[in-house]
Design a protein around this motif. Structure first.
Motif, mmCIF file in Angstrom:
data_model
loop_
_atom_site.group_PDB
_atom_site.id
_atom_site.type_symbol
_atom_site.label_atom_id
_atom_site.label_comp_id
_atom_site.label_asym_id
_atom_site.label_seq_id
_atom_site.Cartn_x
_atom_site.Cartn_y
_atom_site.Cartn_z
ATOM 1 N N HIS A 112 0.766 -1.257 0.030
ATOM 2 C CA HIS A 112 -0.045 0.130 -0.219
ATOM 3 C C HIS A 112 0.727 1.445 0.026
ATOM 4 O O HIS A 112 0.642 2.202 -0.825
ATOM 5 N N LEU A 122 0.674 1.999 -10.955
ATOM 6 C CA LEU A 122 -0.448 1.571 -11.373
ATOM 7 C C LEU A 122 -1.031 1.893 -12.798
ATOM 8 O O LEU A 122 -1.717 1.337 -13.147
ATOM 9 N N THR A 164 -3.356 -8.698 -2.731
ATOM 10 C CA THR A 164 -2.584 -7.739 -3.549
ATOM 11 C C THR A 164 -3.686 -7.007 -4.590
ATOM 12 O O THR A 164 -3.574 -5.890 -4.941
ATOM 13 N N GLY A 165 -5.048 -7.855 -4.962
ATOM 14 C CA GLY A 165 -5.747 -7.058 -5.777
ATOM 15 C C GLY A 165 -6.402 -6.026 -5.076
ATOM 16 O O GLY A 165 -6.854 -4.969 -5.561
ATOM 17 N N TYR A 166 -6.944 -6.545 -3.812
ATOM 18 C CA TYR A 166 -7.521 -5.292 -3.056
ATOM 19 C C TYR A 166 -6.626 -4.076 -2.768
ATOM 20 O O TYR A 166 -6.930 -3.094 -2.757
ATOM 21 N N ARG A 168 -4.151 -2.976 -4.689
ATOM 22 C CA ARG A 168 -4.045 -2.231 -6.096
ATOM 23 C C ARG A 168 -5.145 -1.519 -6.284
ATOM 24 O O ARG A 168 -4.941 -0.260 -6.625
ATOM 25 N N ASN A 169 -6.407 -2.187 -6.174
ATOM 26 C CA ASN A 169 -7.637 -1.359 -6.416
ATOM 27 C C ASN A 169 -7.726 -0.250 -5.449
ATOM 28 O O ASN A 169 -8.335 0.792 -5.792
ATOM 29 N N GLU A 170 -7.563 -0.248 -4.379
ATOM 30 C CA GLU A 170 -7.744 0.654 -3.376
ATOM 31 C C GLU A 170 -6.662 1.649 -3.820
ATOM 32 O O GLU A 170 -7.183 3.164 -3.632
ATOM 33 N N THR A 172 -5.549 2.451 -6.694
ATOM 34 C CA THR A 172 -5.973 2.985 -7.943
ATOM 35 C C THR A 172 -7.016 4.017 -7.638
ATOM 36 O O THR A 172 -7.147 5.186 -8.285
ATOM 37 N N LEU A 173 -8.110 3.638 -6.995
ATOM 38 C CA LEU A 173 -9.102 4.396 -6.539
ATOM 39 C C LEU A 173 -8.559 5.826 -5.973
ATOM 40 O O LEU A 173 -9.243 6.822 -6.079
ATOM 41 N N GLN A 176 -7.037 8.030 -8.402
ATOM 42 C CA GLN A 176 -7.839 8.639 -9.521
ATOM 43 C C GLN A 176 -8.774 9.772 -8.617
ATOM 44 O O GLN A 176 -8.938 10.913 -9.548
#
Length: 255
Positions: A112, A122, A164-166, A168-170, A172-173, A176
């Motif tokens: 993170h 990202l 790790t998907g979580y 990266r998603n957090e 990225t959000l 953005q």
């Protein structure tokens, strides 16, 4: 006879593993793969991934653009090497007194922090599973956190992919939303209050009663701390993993 040598590796991957060096053809003195990657990372840190080009990196190094191609065959190769360098070494295995959950929490927070510090990572597309040394180091340490869980090896890999998907998603959000807020001229801390005012004007309580209950509860009166949101989501994911760990332990005890 079966060939166990595996498919040919891209030159960039062979370089980071030290399997071979790119044969020089009269390179500029002092120019190297590592120097090129370091310069590219500096550009990305300062101005974002969009600013990274072979010509910009060459300018950073005071070299001709074509000189870079004697060491790095393409921009895609450079991006691969930048990911490896950008992540850096993993946080290492968890301390001996940590249980799997504490270790995996520490591991997730380390990733993170890297992605918060270097959001340009990202923007580099994921084209396959991890294969560079630093990335495999992260994977190794994540798996080692799960050694005491009793999970099957495929389940451990699935847990790491989920976590790790979580992360990266957090990341990225968060990145953005921050970019969008800056572009819209919204001051830090004012995004959710502005959103609340907009929703109050647009959303009919008869059509959106659940949303108006959120508004009435003051949920959108101030911006959330991103770390609080990250903690909430990570804890819920690890709650699910813990349920699986307990189920596997119960099944093993019943045999």
């Amino acid at each position: 006879m079966q060939d166990d040598s595996g498919p040919a590796l891209p030159p960039a991957i062979e370089h980071v593993w030290g399997l071979r060096g790119r044969p020089p053809r009269g390179p500029r003195p002092g120019l190297s793969v590592d120097a090129i990657v370091d310069a590219a990372v500096r550009v990305a840190d300062a101005d974002g991934l969009a600013a990274v080009s072979m010509s910009r990196v060459a300018k950073e190094l005071g070299a001709a653009t074509m000189a870079l191609y004697r060491h790095v065959g393409s921009k895609d190769e450079l991006l691969t090497l930048m990911v490896d360098a950008g992540y850096g070494p993993s946080p290492g295995p968890s301390a001996s007194d940590q249980d799997w959950r504490a270790g995996l929490t520490r591991w997730a927070w380390a990733e993170h922090d890297v992605l918060r510090q270097r959001p340009w990572l990202l923007h580099i597309p994921i084209t396959g599973p991890p294969i560079t040394p630093q990335q495999l180091g992260w994977l190794e340490d994540g798996l080692r956190c799960l050694e005491s869980t009793g999970l099957a090896e495929n389940e451990k890999m699935s847990v790491i992919l989920l976590v790790t998907g979580y992360v990266r998603n957090e990341a990225t959000l968060t990145a953005q939303v921050a970019e969008g807020s800056r572009a819209a001229g919204v001051e830090p801390g004012e995004l959710m209050p502005a959103y609340r005012r907009t929703l109050s004007r647009l959303a009919d309580p008869a059509r959106f009663p659940a949303l108006h209950r959120v508004l009435a509860a003051g949920v959108l009166d101030q911006d959330d701390d991103p770390d609080d949101e990250f903690t909430f989501g990570l804890d819920r994911i690890l709650d699910g993993v813990e349920t699986l760990v307990r189920a596997r332990a119960s099944a093993g005890a019943g045999r």
